[in-house]
Design an enzyme around this catalytic site. Structure first.
Site, PDB file in Angstrom:
ATOM      1  CG  LEU A   1      -2.170   1.298   1.141  1.00  0.00           C
ATOM      2  CD1 LEU A   1      -2.841   1.186   0.098  1.00  0.00           C
ATOM      3  CD2 LEU A   1      -2.831   1.091   2.538  1.00  0.00           C
ATOM      4  CE  LYS A   2       7.138   3.590   3.065  1.00  0.00           C
ATOM      5  NZ  LYS A   2       6.687   4.840   4.159  1.00  0.00           N
TER       6      LYS A   2
ATOM      7  CG  HIS B   1       6.932  20.496  13.067  1.00  0.00           C
ATOM      8  ND1 HIS B   1       7.015  21.171  14.184  1.00  0.00           N
ATOM      9  CD2 HIS B   1       7.083  19.224  13.626  1.00  0.00           C
ATOM     10  CE1 HIS B   1       7.146  20.434  15.468  1.00  0.00           C
ATOM     11  NE2 HIS B   1       7.069  19.056  15.035  1.00  0.00           N
TER      12      HIS B   1
END
Ligand code: GLN
Ligand code: ZN
Length: 778
Positions: free
Chosen positions: A22-23, A715
């Site tokens: 899936l990744k 971030h």
């Protein structure tokens, strides 16, 4: 016989695929290398494989709609049409790119398509922890005048998809009350439960569709039932489930609760008009008796007996003994055997671990093995234990070998643990006295500048590590490479004028793994991935035995870095609570005991760093808050031992040695006394995004020690300018005293690029210098 067979349920299974298919598919789609139909095809194949596997392993209540391309809470938000206006959705099917924009933000700036319906430059929904797991969900955003509509047919589609394969499933849906409780108010503050009357018709419509399509049961997850609930939330549950009963009478609901005990919500849960109730008997085995006593015997009891949160093999015999009294008294067609919660939280299959030794492997059960365990338990209950005596024997043997193995039990560790004395949990002098000694020894300017530990893990650094791991780069060459990176980082920190330096953590793969690999009692896997969020998977270490530290772990790198400079270099360690919270922990000891063992190992490292000459040692506790129990009433017990473990690892040093800690979050209001009780000389925290408001907890508490509130949001790739950081620092000065204040980023810089880090830290040093002038003049 088959009609009498005790049903077997998983509540949900891993979505990621045996080989992270899936990744791979998601990332390929996101990078434009594959099409929408390709990713949907991969997803369809993964679902088919997991349905077939479950059937073949003996699961009879096979879930559908547990699969998600990204996150099941996001799927639910999309299902009820709760898509914030910024994503430019105007009804109808929700396009895949809108779904991914909600999950990850729009990664491409304006694509120039000129279509206002195409979300440009929007940010993702917020993400937060799913209960007390390390899975993170996207937080739905709801407005007070929110309207809902059934905007996705996914539950129905997947039900039909399975049926086309000849598999009758029990669809899984996140319940409306838990959904609303996990959501956040987008506009102002209002009671989210007030939206219930509006959301229920959408659920009813969906349930009718499922029922008409042939579903006889659905599983509705209401894990909020293991939390402290308010009266309005209990009323909401009553309202929702009576509505379902009257509106879709033919459909049976298995109400699933997990991650803890129903506790004082038991009565409310048992009063709901549902056909079945699932309870977690791994986290809360004691609730079985109470549930059986008070539940009506019409109720189908789903017994969550196999641990969906941990990797240990189930001792089948012990479990059968545990449920014997209840099973004997309950109508046999009203029992189901299930995992404690969805198997989403455990890796896929132990058989993939060809690198683990057979003994350790025989102690483990991942999703596939847990299905086999469930099937064996069901057979034992249906046909008697003799029918599965081999499985029972093998499980008992594994349990016995774990109990007696010398790899698990190290008498030296036990002895040290028994001899922890009070004095080991306390620094010699109080902070005020330590601070004087430290100031004399360190001779730092006012508002000292530092960073949190790591510098960019560039492609070069990662490539060298992976080549070294694969044997393509010799130890000598790899060491030389790391040394040059470290030396360059030290030289540069001196050049830009930072006061307290770090070595940069180039040698570390991960802040927990790096330590786990050097500690006894830890095992690492090759393929045991679990979803952390979206396409991000982690391979948590497995703590299987008593923990000790055979050799120093960080001293060599610290010593090398310090040899290059006259300024202080911080020793850099990960704390015991964080190591614990980011691992699969053995289940034969209390977590607090395992944590103490890790704390003693870290204490040894602290002592060795000090002996080598380190005058400052930082012990990161990034995950301390993450370990908070789900119920408020359990917080104080957890915080007491967590704080004790930090003190145990950090208190062995002289008063002149400065202990730092770092936490990369900022909500301290409700735990500030525990934070203060850790008694670190300096704490660095994340505050830039909240504009220092989150320092209020420290101000009102009159936090006594020194604090570095982050002034650089790591971030984001954005480089803050000097004025922005001096502004943040003056906001900080309104809340804490000048002589308490340090200047540092929010967190480590490993995910950033040097092009961003260099100017940002130059600006940060300039901001601190500015501040020194201002403070002196005042
Ligand atoms: N010392 C670690 C680093 O700088 C801390 C990371 C964290 O808190 N998550 O990367
Ligand atoms: Zn951090």
């Amino acid at each position: 016989m088959s009609s009498l067979k005790v049903p077997v349920a998983t509540l949900g299974v891993p979505r990621i695929g045996r080989h992270r298919e899936l990744k791979i598919a998601l990332e390929s789609y996101w990078s434009g290398k594959s099409s929408e139909s390709e990713i949907l095809e991969t997803a369809r194949k993964l679902r088919a494989a997991s349905w077939i596997e479950q059937r073949d392993r003996g699961v009879t209540k096979i879930p559908s709609n547990d699969f998600s391309l990204y996150d099941h809470v996001l799927d639910t938000a999309v299902m009820v049409g709760a898509i914030p206006p910024s994503y430019g959705w105007n009804g109808g099917d929700v396009p895949l790119d809108t779904y991914f924009a909600m999950a990850r933000g729009d990664q491409n700036a304006d694509c120039g398509c000129g279509n206002p319906g195409h979300a440009h430059g929007v940010s993702a929904l917020e993400m937060t922890k799913w209960f007390d797991t390390n899975y993170h969900y996207m937080v739905p955003e709801l407005a007070e005048d929110q309207s809902f509509q059934l905007a996705s047919t996914k539950p129905l589609d997947h039900f039909l998809e399975a049926r086309a394969l000849g598999i009758h499933t029990r669809p899984v849906i996140l319940g409306p009350v838990t959904f609303l409780k996990l959501a956040k108010a987008r506009t102002g503050a209002f009671g989210l439960m007030s939206l219930l009357p509006k959301i229920l018709p959408v659920y009813v419509k969906l349930l009718k569709q499922l029922s008409e399509a042939g579903a006889d049961w659905v599983q509705i997850d209401e894990p909020c039932l293991v939390l402290d609930l308010e009266a309005t939330e209990r009323t909401a549950l009553e309202l929702a489930y009576s509505r379902f009963e009257t509106s879709v009478p033919g459909l049976k609901i298995m109400l699933a609760t997990y991650f803890g005990a129903l506790g004082e919500n038991l009565e409310a849960a048992l009063a709901l008009p549902v056909a079945g109730l699932h309870i977690d008997l791994v986290r809360a085995p004691e609730q079985l008796g109470r549930v059986a006593r008070f539940a009506s015997s019409d109720l189908v009891l789903s017994l969550g007996l196999v641990d969906g949160r941990n990797v240990w093999r189930t001792d089948l015999n012990a479990v059968l003994e545990q449920v014997k009294p209840v099973v004997a008294g309950w109508p046999s067609d009203r029992i189901e055997i299930a995992s404690s919660c969805s198997l989403l939280h455990v890796p896929v299959d132990v058989e993939l671990e060809t690198g683990l030794d057979p003994e350790l492997k025989s102690w483990l059960a991942f999703s596939a093995q847990k299905m086999d365990e469930l099937a064996a338990l069901s057979r034992a209950l249906t046909e008697g234990r003799d029918s599965v005596s081999d499985a029972i024997k093998a499980a008992s043997y594994a349990a016995a070998s774990r109990r007696s193995s010398l790899r698990v039990h190290d008498p030296l560790v036990g002895g040290r643990l028994a001899n922890i004395e009070d004095a080991m949990l306390r620094r010699t002098g109080p902070f005020a006295a330590r601070r004087k000694l430290q100031a004399r020894q360190l001779d730092l300017p006012a508002f000292p500048t530092t960073t949190i530990g790591s510098f960019p893990q560039t492609a070069d650094v990662r490539k060298a590590r992976s080549r070294h791991v694969k044997g393509e780069m010799s130890y000598v060459d790899y060491e030389a490479f790391l040394k040059s990176q470290t030396a360059e980082a030290i030289r540069w920190q001196e050049e830009i004028g930072l006061d307290v330096l770090v070595h940069g953590e180039f040698e570390r793969n991960d802040m927990v793994q790096y330590f786990g690999e050097q500690l006894s009692g830890f095992a690492f896997t090759q393929h045991a991935w679990v979803q952390s969020y979206g396409s991000r998977y982690v391979r948590p270490p497995i703590i299987y035995g008593d923990v000790s530290r055979p050799n120093p772990m960080t001293v060599r790198w610290w010593r090398y870095a310090q040899s290059l400079t006259g300024r202080p270099v911080k020793g850099m360690l990960t704390g015991p609570v964080t190591i614990l919270n980011w691992s699969f922990v053995r289940d034969d000891l209390p977590r607090s005991t395992v944590c103490r063992q890790i704390a003693l190992a870290i204490r040894d490292e602290v002592a060795d760093l000090e002996k080598a000459g380190a005058k400052m040692i930082q012990i990161d506790e990034a995950a301390l808050r993450e370990g908070l129990p789900l119920r408020k009433s359990d917080w104080s017990t957890y915080l007491a031992w967590a704080v004790e473990c930090f003190r145990l690892c950090s208190s062995g040093v002289a008063d002149a040695t400065q202990i730092h800690t770092h936490m990369c979050y900022s909500e301290f209001n409700d735990i500030i006394d525990a934070i203060a009780a850790m008694d670190a000389d300096v704490i660095s925290i994340e505050t830039s995004r909240s504009k220092m408001e989150l320092l209020d907890a420290f101000r009102s508490f009159k936090y006594p020690n020194e604090i570095g509130p982050g002034v650089y949001d790591i971030h984001s790739p954005r480089v803050p300018d000097v004025a922005e950081m001096t502004d943040l620092l003056s906001l900080a000065r309104q809340r804490i005293d000048d002589d308490q204040l340090w200047v540092n980023p929010d967190c480590g810089l490993k995910t950033r690029k040097w092009e961003e880090v260099r100017p940002a830290l130059v600006n940060m040093v300039a901001a601190a210098r500015e501040l020194r002038k201002v403070a002196k003049a005042a």
